[in-house]
Design a protein around this motif. Structure first.
Motif, PDB file in Angstrom:
ATOM      1  N   ALA A   1       0.825  -1.211   0.000  1.00 10.51           N
ATOM      2  CA  ALA A   1       0.000   0.000   0.000  1.00 10.51           C
ATOM      3  C   ALA A   1       0.855   1.255   0.000  1.00 10.51           C
ATOM      4  O   ALA A   1       0.545   2.242  -0.682  1.00 10.51           O
ATOM      5  N   GLY A   2       1.968   1.241   0.736  1.00 10.14           N
ATOM      6  CA  GLY A   2       2.822   2.419   0.832  1.00 10.14           C
ATOM      7  C   GLY A   2       3.442   2.833  -0.482  1.00 10.14           C
ATOM      8  O   GLY A   2       3.713   4.022  -0.706  1.00 10.14           O
ATOM      9  N   ASN A   3       3.680   1.873  -1.382  1.00  7.70           N
ATOM     10  CA  ASN A   3       4.218   2.209  -2.699  1.00  7.70           C
ATOM     11  C   ASN A   3       3.269   3.139  -3.452  1.00  7.70           C
ATOM     12  O   ASN A   3       3.693   4.067  -4.143  1.00  7.70           O
ATOM     13  N   TYR A   4       1.991   2.863  -3.332  1.00  8.02           N
ATOM     14  CA  TYR A   4       0.999   3.657  -4.044  1.00  8.02           C
ATOM     15  C   TYR A   4       0.802   5.010  -3.376  1.00  8.02           C
ATOM     16  O   TYR A   4       0.653   6.033  -4.054  1.00  8.02           O
ATOM     17  N   ALA A   5       0.818   5.031  -2.045  1.00  9.98           N
ATOM     18  CA  ALA A   5       0.693   6.309  -1.345  1.00  9.98           C
ATOM     19  C   ALA A   5       1.830   7.244  -1.728  1.00  9.98           C
ATOM     20  O   ALA A   5       1.632   8.451  -1.914  1.00  9.98           O
ATOM     21  N   ALA A   6       3.036   6.697  -1.882  1.00 12.53           N
ATOM     22  CA  ALA A   6       4.191   7.517  -2.236  1.00 12.53           C
ATOM     23  C   ALA A   6       4.109   8.065  -3.651  1.00 12.53           C
ATOM     24  O   ALA A   6       4.762   9.066  -3.981  1.00 12.53           O
ATOM     25  N   SER A   7       3.305   7.428  -4.488  1.00 12.96           N
ATOM     26  CA  SER A   7       3.183   7.882  -5.876  1.00 12.96           C
ATOM     27  C   SER A   7       2.150   8.981  -6.058  1.00 12.96           C
ATOM     28  O   SER A   7       2.116   9.654  -7.096  1.00 12.96           O
ATOM     29  N   PHE A   8       1.299   9.198  -5.071  1.00 14.30           N
ATOM     30  CA  PHE A   8       0.176  10.118  -5.249  1.00 14.30           C
ATOM     31  C   PHE A   8       0.627  11.564  -5.462  1.00 14.30           C
ATOM     32  O   PHE A   8       0.099  12.265  -6.321  1.00 14.30           O
ATOM     33  N   PHE A   9       1.598  12.023  -4.662  1.00 14.29           N
ATOM     34  CA  PHE A   9       2.019  13.425  -4.776  1.00 14.29           C
ATOM     35  C   PHE A   9       2.655  13.723  -6.135  1.00 14.29           C
ATOM     36  O   PHE A   9       2.253  14.686  -6.803  1.00 14.29           O
ATOM     37  N   PRO A  10       3.641  12.939  -6.599  1.00 16.78           N
ATOM     38  CA  PRO A  10       4.197  13.235  -7.928  1.00 16.78           C
ATOM     39  C   PRO A  10       3.175  13.071  -9.050  1.00 16.78           C
ATOM     40  O   PRO A  10       3.217  13.820 -10.038  1.00 16.78           O
ATOM     41  N   THR A  11       2.239  12.136  -8.906  1.00 13.40           N
ATOM     42  CA  THR A  11       1.187  11.979  -9.920  1.00 13.40           C
ATOM     43  C   THR A  11       0.259  13.187  -9.905  1.00 13.40           C
ATOM     44  O   THR A  11      -0.162  13.677 -10.961  1.00 13.40           O
ATOM     45  N   GLN A  12      -0.037  13.681  -8.718  1.00 18.43           N
ATOM     46  CA  GLN A  12      -0.864  14.885  -8.577  1.00 18.43           C
ATOM     47  C   GLN A  12      -0.198  16.072  -9.252  1.00 18.43           C
ATOM     48  O   GLN A  12      -0.849  16.864  -9.964  1.00 18.43           O
ATOM     49  N   LYS A  13       1.103  16.208  -9.067  1.00 18.12           N
ATOM     50  CA  LYS A  13       1.848  17.292  -9.705  1.00 18.12           C
ATOM     51  C   LYS A  13       1.832  17.150 -11.223  1.00 18.12           C
ATOM     52  O   LYS A  13       1.659  18.131 -11.956  1.00 18.12           O
ATOM     53  N   ALA A  14       2.011  15.925 -11.716  1.00 21.04           N
ATOM     54  CA  ALA A  14       2.007  15.686 -13.154  1.00 21.04           C
ATOM     55  C   ALA A  14       0.658  16.040 -13.768  1.00 21.04           C
ATOM     56  O   ALA A  14       0.585  16.628 -14.857  1.00 21.04           O
ATOM     57  N   LYS A  15      -0.424  15.686 -13.082  1.00 24.15           N
ATOM     58  CA  LYS A  15      -1.761  16.006 -13.596  1.00 24.15           C
ATOM     59  C   LYS A  15      -1.986  17.516 -13.624  1.00 24.15           C
ATOM     60  O   LYS A  15      -2.648  18.025 -14.534  1.00 24.15           O
ATOM     61  N   ALA A  16      -1.434  18.224 -12.658  1.00 18.90           N
ATOM     62  CA  ALA A  16      -1.538  19.691 -12.654  1.00 18.90           C
ATOM     63  C   ALA A  16      -0.787  20.298 -13.835  1.00 18.90           C
ATOM     64  O   ALA A  16      -1.109  21.408 -14.274  1.00 18.90           O
ATOM     65  N   GLU A  17       0.191  19.565 -14.356  1.00 21.33           N
ATOM     66  CA  GLU A  17       0.955  20.018 -15.519  1.00 21.33           C
ATOM     67  C   GLU A  17       0.329  19.572 -16.842  1.00 21.33           C
ATOM     68  O   GLU A  17       0.879  19.843 -17.909  1.00 21.33           O
ATOM     69  N   GLY A  18      -0.814  18.871 -16.746  1.00 20.01           N
ATOM     70  CA  GLY A  18      -1.513  18.469 -17.954  1.00 20.01           C
ATOM     71  C   GLY A  18      -1.297  17.044 -18.388  1.00 20.01           C
ATOM     72  O   GLY A  18      -1.766  16.636 -19.466  1.00 20.01           O
ATOM     73  N   TYR A  19      -0.617  16.244 -17.569  1.00 20.67           N
ATOM     74  CA  TYR A  19      -0.379  14.839 -17.891  1.00 20.67           C
ATOM     75  C   TYR A  19      -1.463  13.959 -17.252  1.00 20.67           C
ATOM     76  O   TYR A  19      -2.132  14.358 -16.297  1.00 20.67           O
ATOM     77  N   ASP A  20      -1.588  12.744 -17.787  1.00 21.11           N
ATOM     78  CA  ASP A  20      -2.550  11.785 -17.234  1.00 21.11           C
ATOM     79  C   ASP A  20      -1.894  10.804 -16.266  1.00 21.11           C
ATOM     80  O   ASP A  20      -2.519  10.354 -15.306  1.00 21.11           O
TER      81      ASP A  20
END
Length: 240
Positions: free
Chosen positions: A192-211
């Motif tokens: 579970a922790g692997n996925y929690a750690a990915s949320f912030f960088p994924t959130q940043k990427a989506k703010a930049e227009g990425y999926d």
């Protein structure tokens, strides 16, 4: 294995003609099994319901939580099958060992899965692109609060009908700063922790227009993937 059937199904609450959001609806039953005194107790299939936990339950503090993701499909003759279930079973136990958790026996995993799908087979959509997503998972369930492996665990399986996760081409960012895996770490398991750690960088990427993010090697920043998965044999497990 004990089976407790639900009295009233909730399947009629779903409009199968529209898109079904991932993880919104869940089938009528769950598989539940407790690990205590260094042994697995008798598995139970029972109606889907909530659980209560003490605030000192160790999963909340030290992150002993693993899971798998599987899918059940129906063909035109309504036969039910899974894609490579043995591979999911083996990876689940690899994850368990890495986090100092007990491995789940073959008979509990597959007998429970078969009985669960037999009960909830009407939840497996026939519509093209749809399936029944199956989530086996295990959590540490004991206290007291102490930084060590739990003595008790709960293994569960829940199911949710889903459409394709993505229905359009994706814009992907090649990540150069954040990592999901490091040498000697736990990036190779479904913790579970692997996925929690990915949320912030994924959130940043989506703010930049990425999926989504394409992760790179933590040391070299070279794309970290292998073609091994493409050459694994396809294995089907048929039910009913």
């Amino acid at each position: 294995m004990r089976i407790e059937k639900c009295q009233i199904s909730s399947i009629d609450k779903i409009n199968w003609e529209i898109d079904i959001p991932f993880g919104k609806y869940f089938s009528d039953h769950i598989l539940y099994c407790e690990y205590k005194n260094e042994t697995w107790n008798e598995p139970i299939i029972k109606p889907f319901s909530n659980f209560s936990f003490s605030p000192i339950t160790l999963v909340f503090h030290y992150g002993q939580a693993i899971f798998e993701g599987m899918k059940a499909f129906k063909d035109k003759e309504k036969n039910v099958f899974l894609f490579r279930p043995l591979e999911n079973f083996h990876r689940f136990n690899i994850s368990a060992k890495r986090l100092a958790m007990p491995t789940i026996p073959y008979n509990i995993f597959f007998e429970g899965l078969i009985n669960l799908l037999n009960l909830d087979k009407n939840w497996i959509p026939m519509k093209y692109g749809y399936s029944l997503y199956i989530r086996p998972f295990m959590i540490a369930s004991a206290g007291p609060l102490s930084a060590k492996p739990s003595s008790n665990y709960i293994f569960l399986v829940i199911c949710t009908p889903v459409n394709n996760y993505y229905s359009r081409p994706l814009k992907v960012k090649i990540e150069q700063k954040y990592s999901r895996s490091t040498n000697g770490g736990i990036g190779f398991i479904k913790a579970a922790g692997n996925y929690a750690a990915s949320f912030f960088p994924t959130q940043k990427a989506k703010a930049e227009g990425y999926d989504q993010i394409l992760w790179t090697d933590s040391a070299t920043r070279i794309l970290a993937f292998t073609l091994k998965g493409f050459f694994l044999s396809i294995k089907f497990l048929y039910f009913l």
